[in-house]
Write an enzyme that holds these catalytic residues in place. Structure first.
Site, PDB file in Angstrom:
ATOM      1  N   LYS A  89       0.868  -1.185   0.000  1.00  0.00           N
ATOM      2  CA  LYS A  89       0.000   0.000   0.000  1.00  0.00           C
ATOM      3  C   LYS A  89       0.891   1.218   0.000  1.00  0.00           C
ATOM      4  CE  LYS A  89      -4.042   1.833   0.154  1.00  0.00           C
ATOM      5  NZ  LYS A  89      -3.678   2.496  -1.120  1.00  0.00           N
ATOM      6  N   LYS A 125       5.383   1.715  -3.177  1.00  0.00           N
ATOM      7  CA  LYS A 125       5.287   3.062  -3.754  1.00  0.00           C
ATOM      8  C   LYS A 125       5.551   2.953  -5.246  1.00  0.00           C
ATOM      9  CE  LYS A 125       4.668   7.410  -2.534  1.00  0.00           C
ATOM     10  NZ  LYS A 125       3.823   7.987  -1.474  1.00  0.00           N
ATOM     11  N   GLY A 164      -2.847   7.991  -4.573  1.00  0.00           N
ATOM     12  CA  GLY A 164      -2.213   9.177  -5.158  1.00  0.00           C
ATOM     13  C   GLY A 164      -1.013   9.642  -4.346  1.00  0.00           C
ATOM     14  N   ASP A 165      -0.303  10.590  -4.903  1.00  0.00           N
ATOM     15  CA  ASP A 165       0.792  11.289  -4.214  1.00  0.00           C
ATOM     16  C   ASP A 165       0.998  12.548  -5.061  1.00  0.00           C
ATOM     17  OD1 ASP A 165       3.038  10.825  -2.013  1.00  0.00           O
ATOM     18  OD2 ASP A 165       4.114  11.598  -3.746  1.00  0.00           O
ATOM     19  N   SER A 382      -7.059   5.572   3.352  1.00  0.00           N
ATOM     20  CA  SER A 382      -7.068   4.667   2.197  1.00  0.00           C
ATOM     21  C   SER A 382      -7.458   3.262   2.631  1.00  0.00           C
ATOM     22  CB  SER A 382      -5.681   4.612   1.547  1.00  0.00           C
ATOM     23  OG  SER A 382      -5.508   5.669   0.638  1.00  0.00           O
TER      24      SER A 382
END
Ligand code: NDP
Length: 450
Positions: A89, A125, A164-165, A382
């Site tokens: 995650k 990531k 998202g990021d 999340s």
């Protein structure tokens, strides 16, 4: 501490030119020294050697066609770091600076952050060196579709669930989800940060900023203080910064700055949230346009600020919320914050303070909420989105917000109590790293050599 030196040397040989990754590893290793000395199981099971090597690293070509008909090519990444505690995650970052070292540092941090939440999620990531700035909607959509055309085969609601990021918000998640659905014919909770219209969770958009402010509130309350009436510095003007500013107002504080890569807005009366949202969420405009509606504010262009650091941190204030990007708050900035009377630094961004800055902040005994604790509200919400998707439920804003608040309180207590257990009650970096490490390392031992 020869094991820190040996580990960094080994990583420099096996994974060259990944400075941010070595920085993140070094910070964790420095904190967990006392645990490694107290319990030799971690060495016998080679936990450090295993946890610094991702379980899987996927790198791929992302070809797409721009509006002029030219073929463009970017590099995509998904680094599946640790599945010890649950499905991988962590977010996807689209930014021109993205490279393997940056994705690896973010994935490594994510393992401990996710462990600290107490939720069943592993660490990963991803992203691409794609620069969304100036791209049309059609270009963004074609890029996202091409990115997912490779990524879809590696992810799933029980294996790897990206979010998202930087550069990836609800629009990009929508385009990626659409392509995933088309390729797989499945309507899975495979991404989080989805739109509220089709499977998203209330509060996910606000969660990182809100969670960071809740964390700051718990740190202040622990010292008999509160947010009320405090002047606050916030950097960035994206998702995390906007909802940090919103929650600061709701809890009685006054945020006076925001920034982007073009410069800093300083508005002593308080940042006007409506203007900021219009500029950044609706029009994707440059920050300098803020002055057109607020002539009482000032704009400090990034190019006018050639010294070591960031203009935001040179303004005297009570509290600081770095919410833009890694290494944006330097040692010189930290000295300026201390000299200006700052009492607290809460990290909305990932690793925004350099190691020199962290040392100054801890030496001055400021309240310091490291990113892997203070910004964990995003990934926690999340996980709440995953839980809602899996059970076909949809919780209200208040229900999710109260769960977020409770999770942030638990994270604060875990970091504070662990710091106290190891004799440094003010040091939440130590507390967060040890609490996260122990959970994941103990689980690794129970799961055998994999
Ligand atoms: P956004 O893309 O929404 O916003 C990023 C903001 O930071 C923009 O204002 C951007 O300005 C600014 N910025 C980025 N790089 C630089 C730079 N090199 N110099 C100056 N300003 C810069 O991203 P988010 O708000 O989502 O993320 C911000 C930080 O928070 C990141 O570190 C991210 O990893 C972290 N984070 C985000 C979470 C989330 O849920 N979104 C969860 C946990 C952590 P410009 O537009 O000019 O580039």
């Amino acid at each position: 501490m020869t094991y820190i030196h040996d580990t960094i040397t080994r990583l420099q040989h096996s994974s060259p030119a990944q400075a941010e990754f070595y920085q993140a590893v070094e910070e964790v290793l420095e904190s967990i020294g006392p645990v490694l000395e107290a319990d030799d199981r971690y060495r016998r099971h080679s936990i450090i050697e295993r946890i610094t090597e991702p379980e899987r690293q996927i790198m791929f070509r992302v070809p797409w066609v721009d509006d002029a008909g030219n073929v463009q090519v970017n590099k995509g990444y998904r680094i599946e770091f640790s599945s010890t505690l649950g499905p991988y995650k962590g977010g996807l970052r689209f930014h021109r600076n993205v490279n393997a070292g940056i994705i690896k540092f973010l994935g490594f941090e994510q393992i401990f952050k996710n462990a600290l939440t107490g939720l069943p999620i592993g660490g990963g990531k991803g992203g691409a060196n794609f620069d969304p700035k100036g791209k049309s909607n059609g270009e963004i959509m074609r890029f996202c579709q091409s990115f997912m055309t490779e990524l879809y085969r590696h992810i799933g609601p029980n294996t790897d669930v990206p979010a998202g990021d930087i550069g990836v918000g609800t629009r990009e998640i929508g385009y990626m989800f659409g392509q995933y659905k088309r390729l797989t014919a499945r309507y899975d909770g495979v991404l989080t940060g989805k739109s509220l219209l089709w499977g998203g969770s209330a509060v996910r958009k606000e969660a990182t900023g809100y969670g960071c402010v809740y964390f700051a509130q718990y740190m202040l309350e622990d010292r008999g203080d509160s947010l009320t009436g405090k002047t606050c510095l916030v950097s960035g003007s994206g998702n995390v910064a906007i909802y940090t500013i919103e929650k600061l107002y709701q809890l009685g504080a006054c945020p006076v700055t925001c920034s982007d890569s073009s410069g800093t807005i300083y508005h002593p009366d308080g940042i006007d949230l409506e203007t900021l949202k219009d500029l950044k969420e609706v029009r994707s405009a440059r920050l300098e346009e803020y002055l057109e509606r607020h002539p009482g504010a000032s704009f400090i262009p990034a190019s006018d600020y050639p010294c070591d650091g960031h203009a935001v941190w040179r303004i005297a204030a009570d509290l600081a919320f770095p919410s833009a990007t890694q290494n944006e708050l330097t040692e010189a900035d930290a000295q300026a914050l201390v000299a200006g009377g700052c009492k607290l630094v809460a990290e909305g961004a990932n690793m925004p303070c350099t190691q020199g800055a962290v040392d100054v902040i801890l030496d001055a005994r400021l309240c310091y909420g490291p990113g892997k604790a203070a910004n964990a509200g995003g990934v926690s919400t999340s996980q709440l989105e995953m839980a809602q998707n899996a059970s076909m439920q949809c919780w209200s804003f208040d229900e999710v917000d109260s769960k977020l608040k409770a999770i942030m309180a638990n994270i604060f207590r875990a970091a504070r109590d662990t710091a106290a257990e190891f004799g440094e009650p003010h040091n939440l970096v130590l507390g967060a790293n040890i609490a996260g490490f122990r959970r994941v390392a103990d689980a690794m031992i129970e799961q055998g050599v994999v």
